[in-house]
Design a protein around this motif. Structure first.
Motif, mmCIF file in Angstrom:
data_model
loop_
_atom_site.group_PDB
_atom_site.id
_atom_site.type_symbol
_atom_site.label_atom_id
_atom_site.label_comp_id
_atom_site.label_asym_id
_atom_site.label_seq_id
_atom_site.Cartn_x
_atom_site.Cartn_y
_atom_site.Cartn_z
ATOM 1 N N LEU A 129 0.796 -1.227 0.000
ATOM 2 C CA LEU A 129 0.000 0.000 0.000
ATOM 3 C C LEU A 129 0.834 1.285 0.000
ATOM 4 C CD1 LEU A 129 -3.045 -0.847 2.312
ATOM 5 C CD2 LEU A 129 -3.097 -0.213 -0.105
ATOM 6 N N PRO A 130 1.966 1.373 0.732
ATOM 7 C CA PRO A 130 2.741 2.624 0.691
ATOM 8 C C PRO A 130 3.210 3.010 -0.706
ATOM 9 C CG PRO A 130 3.425 1.293 2.555
ATOM 10 C CD PRO A 130 2.509 0.435 1.731
ATOM 11 N N LEU A 131 3.259 2.047 -1.618
ATOM 12 C CA LEU A 131 3.686 2.358 -2.976
ATOM 13 C C LEU A 131 2.685 3.268 -3.679
ATOM 14 C CD1 LEU A 131 5.931 1.709 -5.000
ATOM 15 C CD2 LEU A 131 4.583 -0.236 -5.771
ATOM 16 N N LEU A 132 1.421 3.227 -3.290
ATOM 17 C CA LEU A 132 0.411 4.074 -3.934
ATOM 18 C C LEU A 132 0.682 5.557 -3.692
ATOM 19 C CD1 LEU A 132 -2.852 2.059 -3.156
ATOM 20 C CD2 LEU A 132 -1.470 2.046 -5.243
ATOM 21 N N THR A 133 1.160 5.893 -2.514
ATOM 22 C CA THR A 133 1.461 7.303 -2.228
ATOM 23 C C THR A 133 2.580 7.820 -3.119
ATOM 24 O OG1 THR A 133 0.810 6.922 0.073
ATOM 25 C CG2 THR A 133 2.057 8.924 -0.392
ATOM 26 N N ALA A 134 3.617 7.015 -3.303
ATOM 27 C CA ALA A 134 4.725 7.439 -4.168
ATOM 28 C C ALA A 134 4.273 7.588 -5.616
ATOM 29 C CB ALA A 134 5.859 6.426 -4.075
ATOM 30 N N ILE A 135 3.408 6.688 -6.077
ATOM 31 C CA ILE A 135 2.898 6.806 -7.447
ATOM 32 C C ILE A 135 2.037 8.062 -7.597
ATOM 33 C CG2 ILE A 135 1.408 5.702 -9.147
ATOM 34 C CD1 ILE A 135 2.298 3.014 -8.069
ATOM 35 N N ALA A 136 1.256 8.378 -6.570
ATOM 36 C CA ALA A 136 0.412 9.579 -6.637
ATOM 37 C C ALA A 136 1.261 10.842 -6.716
ATOM 38 C CB ALA A 136 -0.512 9.631 -5.424
ATOM 39 N N TYR A 137 2.375 10.872 -6.019
ATOM 40 C CA TYR A 137 3.252 12.048 -6.072
ATOM 41 C C TYR A 137 3.829 12.258 -7.472
ATOM 42 C CZ TYR A 137 3.530 13.784 -1.298
ATOM 43 O OH TYR A 137 3.249 14.393 -0.098
ATOM 44 N N MET A 138 3.914 11.209 -8.248
ATOM 45 C CA MET A 138 4.431 11.361 -9.613
ATOM 46 C C MET A 138 3.498 12.221 -10.473
ATOM 47 S SD MET A 138 7.341 9.769 -9.755
ATOM 48 C CE MET A 138 7.595 9.603 -11.512
ATOM 49 N N PHE A 139 2.217 12.315 -10.079
ATOM 50 C CA PHE A 139 1.248 13.077 -10.866
ATOM 51 C C PHE A 139 1.058 14.507 -10.332
ATOM 52 C CE2 PHE A 139 0.179 8.635 -11.565
ATOM 53 C CZ PHE A 139 0.032 8.590 -12.948
ATOM 54 N N VAL A 140 1.749 14.867 -9.271
ATOM 55 C CA VAL A 140 1.663 16.240 -8.779
ATOM 56 C C VAL A 140 2.450 17.147 -9.726
ATOM 57 C CG1 VAL A 140 2.215 17.791 -6.871
ATOM 58 C CG2 VAL A 140 1.387 15.469 -6.409
ATOM 59 N N ASP A 182 -2.092 13.999 0.891
ATOM 60 C CA ASP A 182 -2.119 13.776 2.344
ATOM 61 C C ASP A 182 -3.349 12.955 2.754
ATOM 62 O OD1 ASP A 182 0.226 15.163 2.604
ATOM 63 O OD2 ASP A 182 -0.751 17.074 3.109
ATOM 64 N N VAL A 183 -4.490 13.268 2.159
ATOM 65 C CA VAL A 183 -5.699 12.484 2.460
ATOM 66 C C VAL A 183 -5.510 11.033 2.026
ATOM 67 C CG1 VAL A 183 -8.140 12.208 1.909
ATOM 68 C CG2 VAL A 183 -7.219 14.483 2.356
ATOM 69 N N LEU A 184 -4.906 10.837 0.858
ATOM 70 C CA LEU A 184 -4.627 9.477 0.399
ATOM 71 C C LEU A 184 -3.714 8.744 1.371
ATOM 72 C CD1 LEU A 184 -4.782 7.258 -1.760
ATOM 73 C CD2 LEU A 184 -2.833 8.363 -2.905
ATOM 74 N N GLY A 185 -2.736 9.456 1.915
ATOM 75 C CA GLY A 185 -1.841 8.830 2.886
ATOM 76 C C GLY A 185 -2.579 8.377 4.141
ATOM 77 N N VAL A 187 -5.756 7.533 4.276
ATOM 78 C CA VAL A 187 -6.570 6.371 3.898
ATOM 79 C C VAL A 187 -5.718 5.113 3.845
ATOM 80 C CG1 VAL A 187 -7.968 5.367 2.053
ATOM 81 C CG2 VAL A 187 -8.250 7.780 2.661
ATOM 82 N N ILE A 188 -4.531 5.231 3.261
ATOM 83 C CA ILE A 188 -3.626 4.075 3.181
ATOM 84 C C ILE A 188 -3.203 3.635 4.575
ATOM 85 C CG2 ILE A 188 -1.304 3.392 2.439
ATOM 86 C CD1 ILE A 188 -1.757 5.026 -0.086
ATOM 87 N N TYR A 189 -2.982 4.591 5.461
ATOM 88 C CA TYR A 189 -2.622 4.254 6.847
ATOM 89 C C TYR A 189 -3.725 3.431 7.513
ATOM 90 C CZ TYR A 189 -1.466 5.085 11.776
ATOM 91 O OH TYR A 189 -1.181 4.935 13.116
ATOM 92 N N GLY A 190 -4.981 3.877 7.353
ATOM 93 C CA GLY A 190 -6.089 3.134 7.937
ATOM 94 C C GLY A 190 -6.268 1.755 7.317
ATOM 95 N N LEU A 191 -6.084 1.664 5.987
ATOM 96 C CA LEU A 191 -6.200 0.359 5.332
ATOM 97 C C LEU A 191 -5.102 -0.593 5.785
ATOM 98 C CD1 LEU A 191 -7.151 1.423 1.691
ATOM 99 C CD2 LEU A 191 -8.647 0.388 3.408
ATOM 100 N N SER A 192 -3.913 -0.071 6.023
ATOM 101 C CA SER A 192 -2.809 -0.916 6.491
ATOM 102 C C SER A 192 -3.141 -1.532 7.842
ATOM 103 C CB SER A 192 -1.516 -0.103 6.579
ATOM 104 O OG SER A 192 -1.123 0.383 5.311
ATOM 105 N N VAL A 193 -3.721 -0.735 8.733
ATOM 106 C CA VAL A 193 -4.107 -1.275 10.045
ATOM 107 C C VAL A 193 -5.185 -2.343 9.887
ATOM 108 C CG1 VAL A 193 -5.139 -0.697 12.262
ATOM 109 C CG2 VAL A 193 -3.464 0.851 11.237
ATOM 110 N N MET A 194 -6.159 -2.095 9.015
ATOM 111 C CA MET A 194 -7.237 -3.059 8.825
ATOM 112 C C MET A 194 -6.712 -4.371 8.247
ATOM 113 S SD MET A 194 -10.722 -2.678 6.532
ATOM 114 C CE MET A 194 -9.785 -2.737 4.996
ATOM 115 N N PHE A 195 -5.853 -4.288 7.236
ATOM 116 C CA PHE A 195 -5.329 -5.512 6.627
ATOM 117 C C PHE A 195 -4.365 -6.232 7.575
ATOM 118 C CE2 PHE A 195 -6.269 -3.266 2.479
ATOM 119 C CZ PHE A 195 -7.402 -4.034 2.225
#
Length: 281
Positions: A129-140, A182-185, A187-195
Motif C-alpha cells: 500500500l505505501p507504494l500508492l502514495t509514491a505513485i500519486a506524487y508522480m502526478f503532482v 495527504d488524504v490518500l496517505g 486512507v492508506i494508513y487506515g487500510l494498512s491497520v485493517m489488513f
C-alpha cells in the motif's frame, strides 16, 4: 523490538527438561533455570501384597539393635591408598548450554504444524500500500508551480501583468494536489491497520499461537512486518521472510520514483530559467 505477546515467564515450578529427572520439576526464576529441583511424586504403593514378604517392615529391614543384624562389610582399599578416588562430578544439566532453548515458553507457545505457511493475502496489501502514495506524487504538477515562481520573479510583479494571477492559480492547484496526497496517505494508513488485523486473524486460524499483534501497525507498517516475521519464524512457520523482501523492494521502488520526479522537476526549472535569461533571481 519487543513483542508484547512474548511476556516474561513468571517464576514457578515447571516440568524439568533434565533427562536425568524424568517427571520431576525445576524452579524457573523468571530468567533461567536454577539448581532447585524436585523428583516426580511416586505412585502410592499398596499397603500389603500377598505375593511379597508378609513380614512387618521392622523384620524385613533389621537395625543394629535387632537380632540377626549384620553390618555390611566395608570395601578393602590397597595399603598405599589412604582414601578412595572418585570420578569428577559432571556439571548439572540445568547449567549446560542445551537448557538455553528448553524454557517454559516452549510449552506456552508450541510450534505450528510442519509446512504451515505464513503467506497471507493481507500481508502483501500491508507491504504494497505505501507504494500508492509514491505513485500519486508522480502526478503532482510541481513544474507549473515553479514556472509561475520564475515568471513572477522575472517580471518583477509589475502591475497589469498576468504573472501574479498565473502564480496564484498555480499555487492553489499545487496546494490542492498536496492536500489530496495527504488524504490518500491517511486512507492508506487506515487500510494498512485493517489488513494487518486480517493477517493477524488468519495466522491464528492457521495455528500460530499469539502471533505479532496487529495494533503495532499504528507505529508504522515496517514495525508490524518486521515483528510479524520474527514471531512467525519462532513459531516454525514457512515462507516467513517474503514480506521482508517485499517491503525492501517497495522501499527501493519508492526511492527510484522520488529520484525520477526530482530530476524531472530540476530539468524543467533549468529550461525555464534559461528561457528568461541568467538575470532571473
Amino acid at each position: 523490538m519487543t513483542d508484547p505477546n512474548q511476556h516474561q515467564t513468571p517464576p514457578a515450578w515447571y516440568p524439568d527438561p533434565d533427562p536425568n529427572n524424568p517427571g520431576g520439576q525445576r524452579w524457573w526464576d523468571g530468567a533461567r533455570w536454577t539448581e532447585h529441583s524436585r523428583p516426580a511424586v511416586p505412585a502410592p504403593q499398596p499397603l500389603y501384597d500377598a505375593g511379597q514378604d508378609a513380614r512387618p517392615p521392622a523384620a524385613r529391614h533389621p537395625t543394629s539393635t535387632q537380632p540377626g543384624y549384620a553390618r555390611p562389610s566395608q570395601p578393602a582399599y590397597p595399603p598405599s591408598a589412604t582414601q578412595p578416588t572418585y570420578a569428577p562430578t559432571p556439571a548439572p544439566a540445568y547449567a549446560s548450554g542445551g537448557y538455553a532453548g528448553a524454557t517454559p515458553d516452549a510449552a506456552a507457545f508450541p510450534p505450528v504444524k510442519p509446512g504451515t505457511s505464513a503467506h497471507t493475502w493481507a500481508i502483501w496489501l500491508v507491504v504494497g500500500l505505501p507504494l500508492l502514495t509514491a505513485i500519486a506524487y508522480m502526478f503532482v504538477d510541481f513544474t507549473a508551480y515553479f514556472r509561475a515562481i520564475i515568471a513572477l520573479s522575472a517580471s518583477g510583479s509589475t502591475p497589469g501583468s498576468g504573472d501574479v494571477s498565473r502564480f496564484s492559480s498555480a499555487l492553489s492547484g499545487f496546494v490542492i494536489e498536496v492536500l489530496l496526497i495527504d488524504v490518500l496517505g491517511l486512507v492508506i494508513y487506515g487500510l494498512s491497520v485493517m489488513f494487518a488485523y486480517f493477517d493477524w486473524r488468519e495466522l491464528q486460524r492457521r495455528g500460530f499461537v499469539r502471533p505479532f499483534h496487529w495494533a503495532w501497525t499504528f507505529l508504522g507498517q515496517p514495525v508490524y512486518v518486521i515483528g510479524r516475521t520474527v514471531v512467525a519464524r519462532r513459531r516454525g512457520g514457512t515462507d516467513t521472510m517474503w514480506p521482508i523482501w517485499g517491503m525492501i523492494a517497495v522501499f527501493v521502488i519508492i526511492i527510484v520514483l522520488v529520484v525520477i520526479k526530482v530530476v524531472m522537476v530540476f530539468n524543467v526549472i533549468y529550461s525555464t530559467v534559461g528561457t528568461y535569461g541568467p538575470g532571473v533571481s
